[in-house]
Every structure is written in structure tokens, then in C-alpha cells.
Design an enzyme around this catalytic site. Sequence first.
Site, PDB file in Angstrom:
ATOM      1  N   ARG A 163       0.835  -1.219   0.000  1.00 49.82           N
ATOM      2  CA  ARG A 163       0.000   0.000   0.000  1.00 49.82           C
ATOM      3  C   ARG A 163       0.871   1.270   0.000  1.00 49.82           C
ATOM      4  O   ARG A 163       0.563   2.241   0.686  1.00 49.82           O
ATOM      5  CB  ARG A 163      -0.932   0.019   1.227  1.00 49.82           C
ATOM      6  CG  ARG A 163      -1.969  -1.075   1.266  1.00 49.82           C
ATOM      7  CD  ARG A 163      -2.967  -0.975   0.127  1.00 49.82           C
ATOM      8  NE  ARG A 163      -4.059  -1.918   0.289  1.00 49.82           N
ATOM      9  CZ  ARG A 163      -4.032  -3.184  -0.137  1.00 49.82           C
ATOM     10  NH1 ARG A 163      -2.978  -3.657  -0.766  1.00 49.82           N
ATOM     11  NH2 ARG A 163      -5.081  -3.964   0.053  1.00 49.82           N
ATOM     12  N   SER A 237     -10.858  -0.762   3.077  1.00 53.68           N
ATOM     13  CA  SER A 237     -10.152  -0.847   4.367  1.00 53.68           C
ATOM     14  C   SER A 237      -9.758   0.556   4.819  1.00 53.68           C
ATOM     15  O   SER A 237      -9.093   1.270   4.071  1.00 53.68           O
ATOM     16  CB  SER A 237      -8.865  -1.671   4.224  1.00 53.68           C
ATOM     17  OG  SER A 237      -9.140  -2.966   3.768  1.00 53.68           O
ATOM     18  N   GLU A 333      -5.174   3.915   5.874  1.00 55.24           N
ATOM     19  CA  GLU A 333      -4.882   3.730   4.440  1.00 55.24           C
ATOM     20  C   GLU A 333      -5.573   4.842   3.649  1.00 55.24           C
ATOM     21  O   GLU A 333      -5.075   5.317   2.630  1.00 55.24           O
ATOM     22  CB  GLU A 333      -5.408   2.362   3.981  1.00 55.24           C
ATOM     23  CG  GLU A 333      -5.210   2.135   2.491  1.00 55.24           C
ATOM     24  CD  GLU A 333      -5.918   0.903   1.947  1.00 55.24           C
ATOM     25  OE1 GLU A 333      -5.644  -0.212   2.433  1.00 55.24           O
ATOM     26  OE2 GLU A 333      -6.752   1.073   1.032  1.00 55.24           O
TER      27      GLU A 333
HETATM   28  P1  FAD Z   1      -8.656   8.539  -5.201  1.00 54.89           P
HETATM   29  O1  FAD Z   1      -9.347   8.112  -3.960  1.00 54.89           O
HETATM   30  O2  FAD Z   1      -9.311   9.575  -6.024  1.00 54.89           O
HETATM   31  O3  FAD Z   1      -7.170   9.004  -4.846  1.00 54.89           O
HETATM   32  C1  FAD Z   1      -6.342   8.215  -4.029  1.00 54.89           C
HETATM   33  C2  FAD Z   1      -4.935   8.872  -3.938  1.00 54.89           C
HETATM   34  O4  FAD Z   1      -4.293   8.816  -5.201  1.00 54.89           O
HETATM   35  C3  FAD Z   1      -4.979  10.362  -3.567  1.00 54.89           C
HETATM   36  O5  FAD Z   1      -3.825  10.660  -2.819  1.00 54.89           O
HETATM   37  C4  FAD Z   1      -4.930  11.063  -4.915  1.00 54.89           C
HETATM   38  O6  FAD Z   1      -4.418  12.380  -4.835  1.00 54.89           O
HETATM   39  C5  FAD Z   1      -3.995  10.145  -5.681  1.00 54.89           C
HETATM   40  N1  FAD Z   1      -4.255  10.124  -7.130  1.00 54.89           N
HETATM   41  C6  FAD Z   1      -5.397   9.725  -7.750  1.00 54.89           C
HETATM   42  N2  FAD Z   1      -5.252   9.779  -9.087  1.00 54.89           N
HETATM   43  C7  FAD Z   1      -3.995  10.227  -9.307  1.00 54.89           C
HETATM   44  C8  FAD Z   1      -3.241  10.526 -10.483  1.00 54.89           C
HETATM   45  N3  FAD Z   1      -3.760  10.357 -11.712  1.00 54.89           N
HETATM   46  N4  FAD Z   1      -1.978  10.986 -10.336  1.00 54.89           N
HETATM   47  C9  FAD Z   1      -1.424  11.148  -9.105  1.00 54.89           C
HETATM   48  N5  FAD Z   1      -2.093  10.905  -7.962  1.00 54.89           N
HETATM   49  C10 FAD Z   1      -3.356  10.447  -8.064  1.00 54.89           C
HETATM   50  N6  FAD Z   1      -7.620  -0.822  -2.432  1.00 54.89           N
HETATM   51  C11 FAD Z   1      -6.790  -1.892  -2.566  1.00 54.89           C
HETATM   52  O7  FAD Z   1      -5.565  -1.722  -2.717  1.00 54.89           O
HETATM   53  N7  FAD Z   1      -7.269  -3.165  -2.538  1.00 54.89           N
HETATM   54  C12 FAD Z   1      -8.577  -3.448  -2.385  1.00 54.89           C
HETATM   55  O8  FAD Z   1      -8.970  -4.606  -2.364  1.00 54.89           O
HETATM   56  C13 FAD Z   1      -9.479  -2.345  -2.248  1.00 54.89           C
HETATM   57  N8  FAD Z   1     -10.800  -2.556  -2.059  1.00 54.89           N
HETATM   58  C14 FAD Z   1     -11.656  -1.507  -1.948  1.00 54.89           C
HETATM   59  C15 FAD Z   1     -13.025  -1.769  -1.797  1.00 54.89           C
HETATM   60  C16 FAD Z   1     -13.927  -0.731  -1.699  1.00 54.89           C
HETATM   61  C17 FAD Z   1     -15.401  -1.033  -1.555  1.00 54.89           C
HETATM   62  C18 FAD Z   1     -13.460   0.617  -1.769  1.00 54.89           C
HETATM   63  C19 FAD Z   1     -14.441   1.749  -1.714  1.00 54.89           C
HETATM   64  C20 FAD Z   1     -12.105   0.891  -1.888  1.00 54.89           C
HETATM   65  C21 FAD Z   1     -11.183  -0.174  -1.978  1.00 54.89           C
HETATM   66  N9  FAD Z   1      -9.797   0.043  -2.116  1.00 54.89           N
HETATM   67  C22 FAD Z   1      -8.947  -1.022  -2.273  1.00 54.89           C
HETATM   68  C23 FAD Z   1      -9.250   1.414  -2.110  1.00 54.89           C
HETATM   69  C24 FAD Z   1      -9.311   2.110  -3.498  1.00 54.89           C
HETATM   70  O9  FAD Z   1     -10.109   1.377  -4.379  1.00 54.89           O
HETATM   71  C25 FAD Z   1      -7.915   2.267  -4.106  1.00 54.89           C
HETATM   72  O10 FAD Z   1      -7.089   3.022  -3.259  1.00 54.89           O
HETATM   73  C26 FAD Z   1      -7.950   2.943  -5.476  1.00 54.89           C
HETATM   74  O11 FAD Z   1      -6.710   2.819  -6.127  1.00 54.89           O
HETATM   75  C27 FAD Z   1      -8.324   4.424  -5.374  1.00 54.89           C
HETATM   76  O12 FAD Z   1      -8.571   4.906  -6.676  1.00 54.89           O
HETATM   77  P2  FAD Z   1      -9.277   6.310  -6.902  1.00 54.89           P
HETATM   78  O13 FAD Z   1      -9.175   6.606  -8.360  1.00 54.89           O
HETATM   79  O14 FAD Z   1     -10.634   6.285  -6.332  1.00 54.89           O
HETATM   80  O15 FAD Z   1      -8.307   7.261  -6.102  1.00 54.89           O
HETATM   81  N1  EPU Z   2     -11.087 -10.839  10.461  1.00 55.46           N
HETATM   82  C1  EPU Z   2     -11.693 -10.813  11.693  1.00 55.46           C
HETATM   83  N2  EPU Z   2     -13.006 -10.449  11.758  1.00 55.46           N
HETATM   84  C2  EPU Z   2     -13.714 -10.119  10.645  1.00 55.46           C
HETATM   85  C3  EPU Z   2     -13.103 -10.134   9.402  1.00 55.46           C
HETATM   86  C4  EPU Z   2     -11.761 -10.482   9.324  1.00 55.46           C
HETATM   87  O1  EPU Z   2     -11.073 -11.140  12.709  1.00 55.46           O
HETATM   88  O2  EPU Z   2     -14.900  -9.816  10.787  1.00 55.46           O
HETATM   89  C5  EPU Z   2      -9.673 -11.242  10.384  1.00 55.46           C
HETATM   90  C6  EPU Z   2      -9.540 -12.730  10.039  1.00 55.46           C
HETATM   91  O3  EPU Z   2      -8.436 -13.240  10.760  1.00 55.46           O
HETATM   92  C7  EPU Z   2      -9.230 -12.699   8.544  1.00 55.46           C
HETATM   93  C8  EPU Z   2      -8.382 -11.445   8.454  1.00 55.46           C
HETATM   94  O4  EPU Z   2      -8.990 -10.526   9.364  1.00 55.46           O
HETATM   95  O5  EPU Z   2      -8.531 -13.838   8.126  1.00 55.46           O
HETATM   96  C9  EPU Z   2      -8.235 -10.839   7.083  1.00 55.46           C
HETATM   97  O6  EPU Z   2      -9.506 -10.461   6.566  1.00 55.46           O
HETATM   98  P1  EPU Z   2      -9.767 -10.322   4.993  1.00 55.46           P
HETATM   99  O7  EPU Z   2      -9.374 -11.588   4.295  1.00 55.46           O
HETATM  100  O8  EPU Z   2     -11.145  -9.816   4.803  1.00 55.46           O
HETATM  101  O9  EPU Z   2      -8.723  -9.249   4.479  1.00 55.46           O
HETATM  102  P2  EPU Z   2      -8.146  -7.910   5.101  1.00 55.46           P
HETATM  103  O10 EPU Z   2      -6.746  -8.187   5.540  1.00 55.46           O
HETATM  104  O11 EPU Z   2      -9.053  -7.290   6.084  1.00 55.46           O
HETATM  105  C10 EPU Z   2      -7.001  -7.097   2.899  1.00 55.46           C
HETATM  106  C11 EPU Z   2      -6.910  -5.796   2.181  1.00 55.46           C
HETATM  107  C12 EPU Z   2      -8.125  -5.607   1.285  1.00 55.46           C
HETATM  108  C13 EPU Z   2      -8.145  -6.752   0.266  1.00 55.46           C
HETATM  109  C14 EPU Z   2      -8.246  -8.070   1.021  1.00 55.46           C
HETATM  110  C15 EPU Z   2      -8.158  -9.273   0.086  1.00 55.46           C
HETATM  111  C16 EPU Z   2      -5.608  -4.275   3.533  1.00 55.46           C
HETATM  112  C17 EPU Z   2      -5.622  -3.099   4.445  1.00 55.46           C
HETATM  113  N3  EPU Z   2      -6.809  -4.699   3.118  1.00 55.46           N
HETATM  114  O12 EPU Z   2      -8.109  -7.002   3.775  1.00 55.46           O
HETATM  115  O13 EPU Z   2      -7.963  -4.375   0.585  1.00 55.46           O
HETATM  116  O14 EPU Z   2      -9.254  -6.618  -0.607  1.00 55.46           O
HETATM  117  O15 EPU Z   2      -7.142  -8.171   1.963  1.00 55.46           O
HETATM  118  O16 EPU Z   2      -6.861  -9.427  -0.380  1.00 55.46           O
HETATM  119  O17 EPU Z   2      -4.541  -4.775   3.188  1.00 55.46           O
HETATM  120  C18 EPU Z   2      -8.395  -2.037   0.752  1.00 55.46           C
HETATM  121  O18 EPU Z   2      -7.167  -1.873   0.726  1.00 55.46           O
HETATM  122  O19 EPU Z   2      -9.208  -1.084   0.779  1.00 55.46           O
HETATM  123  C19 EPU Z   2      -8.932  -3.398   0.733  1.00 55.46           C
HETATM  124  C20 EPU Z   2     -10.243  -3.677   0.795  1.00 55.46           C
END
Ligand code: FAD
Ligand code: EPU
Length: 337
Positions: A163, A237, A333
Site C-alpha cells: 500500500r 479498508s 490507508e
Molecule cells: P482517489 O481516492 O481519487 O485518490 C487516491 C490517492 O491517489 C490520492 O492521494 C490522490 O491524490 C492520488 N491520485 C489519484 N489519481 C492520481 C493521479 N492520476 N496521479 C497522481 N495521484 C493520483 N484498495 C486496494 O488496494 N485493494 C482493495 O482490495 C481495495 N478494495 C476496496 C473496496 C472498496 C469497496 C473501496 C471503496 C475501496 C477499496 N480500495 C482497495 C481502495 C481504493 O479502491 C484504491 O485506493 C484505489 O486505487 C483508489 O482509486 P481512486 O481513483 O478512487 O483514487
Molecule cells: N477478520 C476478523 N473479523 C472479521 C473479518 C476479518 O477477525 O470480521 C480477520 C480474520 O483473521 C481474517 C483477516 O482478518 O482472516 C483478514 O480479513 P480479509 O481476508 O477480509 O482481508 P483484510 O486483511 O481485512 C485485505 C486488504 C483488502 C483486500 C483483502 C483481500 C488491507 C488493508 N486490506 O483485507 O484491501 O481486498 O485483503 O486481499 O490490506 C483495501 O485496501 O481497501 C482493501 C479492501
Amino acid sequence: MTIQEHVSLQPYNTFGIDANARYFVEIRTEEELVALCKGDFLKDKNLLILGGGSNMLFTQDFDGIVIKNSIQGFDTKHAGETIYVTAGAGMVWHELVLKTLENGINGLENLSLIPGTVGAAPVQNIGAYGVELKDLFFELKAIEIDSGEVKTFLHEECAFDYRYSVFKGPLKGKYIISSVTLKLHTSIEVNTSYGAINSTLNEWNIANPTPKEVSDAVIHIRQSKLPDPAKVGNAGSFFKNPVITKKQYDLLKSEFETIPGYPQPNNRVKVPAAWLIDQNGWKGKTLGNIGVNPKQPLVLVNYGGGKGAELKELAYSILDSVKERFGIELEPEVNII
Ligand code: FAD
Ligand code: EPU
């Protein structure tokens, strides 16, 4: 390119927070972006680069200029089994994933359904289900805000980590990414190392999954535990999973027998923040219009009408409680603005 004034950011952030931007401009081409950076308008103004707003929490109005990146584009270059795919920074990430898979270009399947744009993907090195962007990244183009010069960043210049990238560190706010090139392939070899993918495919009686089937499994898992931002405001997250020393982990394990931990390089251990938050009883808590997601407590939610400042306060109450009980300081994050 039109510079608007006093624009509500509510449609532009997945938390659905109502905050205003003093100035707002939507950029559709790299040329527009270069012209904006070379001109005088940005001088001495606070800048915020916005993609899909899915990793942002607005706690107040933004007294500066919000640059919404909507640069489109999709191009491929074939080199045997390798395919270099270049996409505009404003393209929706999941549309890119689907478009590549539909065209027999594989590699992005585990990163299906992550909200946001292509340009933001390298900023925090998006990751999910055993794959991170850095595993598929080739290079990106970005415009230096101060000079308007276009620069190419190679993999080794991005300092990718969990991240993290240089664009979240020393180069934060200095460059606007205009396009990203990924190194994908036509091989149908897939990565199903993440337990939940395997169990879903087993349930579906699929023994030798195609990349599209892995994508379907990832989408299914995500939809089962993460709230859809179109229905319930959230930014995924809220905190990163903390990485602690093995020594600190062993000490915690002697007190909290069930604490999960995933070994990392350099004698370190990643602990799921969701577990720490869950143990402290936050899961499903509701405070007026906001709360902690009942299925995945690492996700904070806005049920409608919640304020960014309230969500920030909730996040810091969670952070304090985890620090007090486990001695671990969670790091947000989400970008708190
Ligand atoms: P924004 O929120 O608009 O911006 C994020 C950052 O990037 C800001 O600092 C912004 O200034 C910068 N930025 C954006 N575009 C540019 C650009 N073109 N040039 C330079 N800087 C820029 N993230 C994960 O890693 N894994 C996941 O599994 C995951 N699951 C998610 C699930 C949900 C339901 C949600 C809502 C979010 C999740 N995220 C996850 C977080 C998010 O999707 C990512 O961080 C994504 O990359 C953000 O994209 P955005 O275009 O919305 O960025
Ligand atoms: N857990 C609990 N209680 C819950 C849910 C989860 O204790 O209710 C514990 C369990 O031990 C479980 C662990 O948390 O095994 C991990 O949970 P999960 O597999 O849902 O993944 P996460 O670590 O919470 C990360 C990323 C997600 C990504 C998933 C799948 C981060 C901060 N988050 O979540 O990314 O989608 O793994 O790879 O690394 C995001 O960055 O926004 C994001 C959603």
C-alpha cells in the site's frame, strides 16, 4: 477545460461526504493537463488530484483546486506471450480488468472489482487476493506539476511496497499520473493461492479455472463481504494491516493465543487489523449515520448524511482502543483531507 467554482464533491467520493471544492477542473487529455500545469492558474493554490475518490475522506471543504483526472485511452503492444497494455489514468480500473480479460489478455483477474481509476492504482500499489499492482506494472507517464514536463517512471523508480509507492511518499502532490503501462500475458496460468478463491472455486466445482473464472470468484468474494459504495458509503479498508516485529508478535501471541499473523521478510509479521478491531468489539457498531461494517470491521461506513469529521473521530477512537489493548498503532490507508 473549464474551471468551475464552489463545486460539491459529494458525487466524487465513495464515502458520499458533502464537502465543497473552491475550484474544480476535470481533465480529459494529457495535453490539457500539460497546459494547466504550464499556466499560471495553479500557482500558490492548494492542489488535490482526484481519481474516483474511493480512498479519500473529506473532513472539511477544500480551499484550493481539485483536479479530476478523466484521461481515457487503451492501447496494446504484443511481444510473443507478453502484452503491454497502456491505459489512460482516468479509466475505471475494473473496466480495464474486464476489457483485458474479454480480449484474452490475462493477469489482472485477482484485482477485479477494486474501485477507482487506473491512475490511482500505482499510488498505493493496489492489492488483493495474493496479487499487487507491482507484480504487473511496467511503467507510467506523469506530468510534473511545477514544470508541466512529462516524465516516464520505470518500475524501480516507483519504490512499490505494501500500500505504498514514491507517489505516496517523497513525490506526493508533485506529479499527476496520465497513463499506466502494465505487462500482461496470454498465458492462462492463474494464481489461486489465496484460500478464499480456492474454496469458492471448489464450491462451484471448477478444478482448472480460467482467468475469467478466477475474476468471477474474486468478484463473488468481494461482494459477499465488502459494502457496495453505490449503496453504502465507504472507502474499503480504512487502515493498513500493521506489520510488526516477530518478537512483538510472539509476545502478543503469549497473551492473545488466537491472534493471526502472516510471516513477512526481515523477521516481521503482518497482523490483520480487522482482527484487532473485531476483538475490541467495534464490529457492527453504529453511531448515528456512520458505523463499522458488520461483515468486515476494517471498513467504516456512511449510512447517509454522515460527516467526514465524525468518521475521522470514529477512526481515531478505534485506533486508540487498538493501541491501548495491543500496543499496535494502526495507520490509516484512506487519505484524510
Ligand atoms: P482517489 O481516492 O481519487 O485518490 C487516491 C490517492 O491517489 C490520492 O492521494 C490522490 O491524490 C492520488 N491520485 C489519484 N489519481 C492520481 C493521479 N492520476 N496521479 C497522481 N495521484 C493520483 N484498495 C486496494 O488496494 N485493494 C482493495 O482490495 C481495495 N478494495 C476496496 C473496496 C472498496 C469497496 C473501496 C471503496 C475501496 C477499496 N480500495 C482497495 C481502495 C481504493 O479502491 C484504491 O485506493 C484505489 O486505487 C483508489 O482509486 P481512486 O481513483 O478512487 O483514487
Ligand atoms: N477478520 C476478523 N473479523 C472479521 C473479518 C476479518 O477477525 O470480521 C480477520 C480474520 O483473521 C481474517 C483477516 O482478518 O482472516 C483478514 O480479513 P480479509 O481476508 O477480509 O482481508 P483484510 O486483511 O481485512 C485485505 C486488504 C483488502 C483486500 C483483502 C483481500 C488491507 C488493508 N486490506 O483485507 O484491501 O481486498 O485483503 O486481499 O490490506 C483495501 O485496501 O481497501 C482493501 C479492501
